[in-house]
Design a protein around this motif. Structure first.
Motif, PDB file in Angstrom:
ATOM      1  N   ASP A   1       0.827  -1.214   0.000  1.00 22.16           N
ATOM      2  CA  ASP A   1       0.000   0.000   0.000  1.00 22.16           C
ATOM      3  C   ASP A   1       0.862   1.266   0.000  1.00 22.16           C
TER       4      ASP A   1
ATOM      5  N   SER B   1      -0.153  -6.574   1.596  1.00 24.27           N
ATOM      6  CA  SER B   1      -0.437  -5.367   2.362  1.00 24.27           C
ATOM      7  C   SER B   1      -1.308  -5.791   3.531  1.00 24.27           C
TER       8      SER B   1
ATOM      9  N   LYS C   1      -2.362  -3.801   5.714  1.00 27.11           N
ATOM     10  CA  LYS C   1      -3.349  -2.728   5.868  1.00 27.11           C
ATOM     11  C   LYS C   1      -4.575  -2.982   4.999  1.00 27.11           C
ATOM     12  N   GLU C   2      -4.339  -3.386   3.744  1.00 28.44           N
ATOM     13  CA  GLU C   2      -5.442  -3.606   2.806  1.00 28.44           C
ATOM     14  C   GLU C   2      -5.873  -5.074   2.742  1.00 28.44           C
TER      15      GLU C   2
ATOM     16  N   GLU D   1      -4.320  -7.577   1.620  1.00 27.70           N
ATOM     17  CA  GLU D   1      -3.997  -8.063   0.282  1.00 27.70           C
ATOM     18  C   GLU D   1      -3.013  -9.230   0.379  1.00 27.70           C
TER      19      GLU D   1
END
Length: 183
Positions: free
Chosen positions: A122, A149, A151-152, A154
Motif C-alpha cells: 500500500d 499489504s 493494511k489492505e 492483500e
C-alpha cells in the motif's frame, strides 16, 4: 475428512516490517495501525486448505537484525517460515537474507519450507525493493514469493496457504509441480 494437522509457522524479519500486522490481519481480520515492538506472541487459527484442516500456531517473533541470535526454539518445533521484509526498506531486505542463512545453518537443512513476503504494498510510492528483486531472492532459495499489504488485507491469507503447501511439499505430501503461485 482426514484429522487436522498441527503446524507451527514462524514469521521472522527486521523490526517494523509488519509481522504483527500480518499475523493479526490473518487471525482476527483487522489491521493494527500502531507500532508496538513484539517480544514474541503465538496465535492460533484453524485453516482449511485443499481439503485438509490445519491447526496453525503462528509465532510472531521479535524483529531481528543481522546481529540477532536466533533462539533454538525457532528451529526445534517450527514447520515453516514466513520471512518478511518491507518493500519500503532495503535494510529489511538485507536482514531477511541473513535470517535465512542463519536458519539454514541452525537446521542443517539445504531447503527449508519458506515463503518470502514483501509487505507494505500500500506504500508503493515509497518502494525501495523491486518485485523482481524479491522474486530473484525467493528463486535462489527455491521458495515461494508474494507481496502483501496487511493494511489492505492483500494476499495475507495467501501467504499462509503458501507456507502450508510448502510444508506439505517438504514432507513429501505434495508433488513438486503443484507449487503455490499467487499473481
Amino acid at each position: 475428512m482426514p484429522p487436522p494437522k498441527q503446524r507451527k509457522i514462524a514469521l521472522m524479519g527486521f523490526r517494523s516490517v509488519g509481522k504483527s500486522s500480518l499475523t493479526i490481519q490473518f487471525v482476527d481480520g483487522q489491521f493494527v495501525d500502531s507500532y508496538d515492538p513484539t517480544i514474541e506472541n503465538t496465535f492460533s487459527k484453524d485453516v482449511k486448505s485443499k481439503g485438509q484442516l490445519y491447526e496453525c500456531k503462528v509465532v510472531d517473533t521479535a524483529g531481528q537484525d543481522e546481529y540477532s541470535i536466533i533462539p533454538q526454539s525457532y528451529v526445534m518445533d517450527i514447520h515453516g517460515y514466513i520471512l518478511v521484509y518491507a518493500i519500503t526498506s532495503n535494510k529489511s531486505f538485507e536482514v531477511v537474507k541473513v535470517i535465512h542463512d542463519k536458519l539454514l545453518d541452525m537446521t542443517g537443512k539445504v531447503n527449508l519450507p519458506v515463503v518470502l513476503v514483501g509487505n507494505k504494498t500500500d506504500l508503493h510510492l515509497e518502494r525501495r525493493v523491486s518485485t523482481d528483486d524479491g522474486k530473484k531472492l525467493a528463486d535462489s532459495w527455491k521458495a515461494m514469493f508474494l507481496e502483501t499489504s496487511a493494511k489492505e488485507n492483500e494476499s495475507v491469507t495467501d501467504m499462509f496457504e503458501c507456507i502450508l503447501q510448502e510444508i506439505e511439499k517438504s514432507e513429501g505430501n505434495v508433488p513438486e509441480k503443484s507449487g503455490c503461485v499467487i499473481s
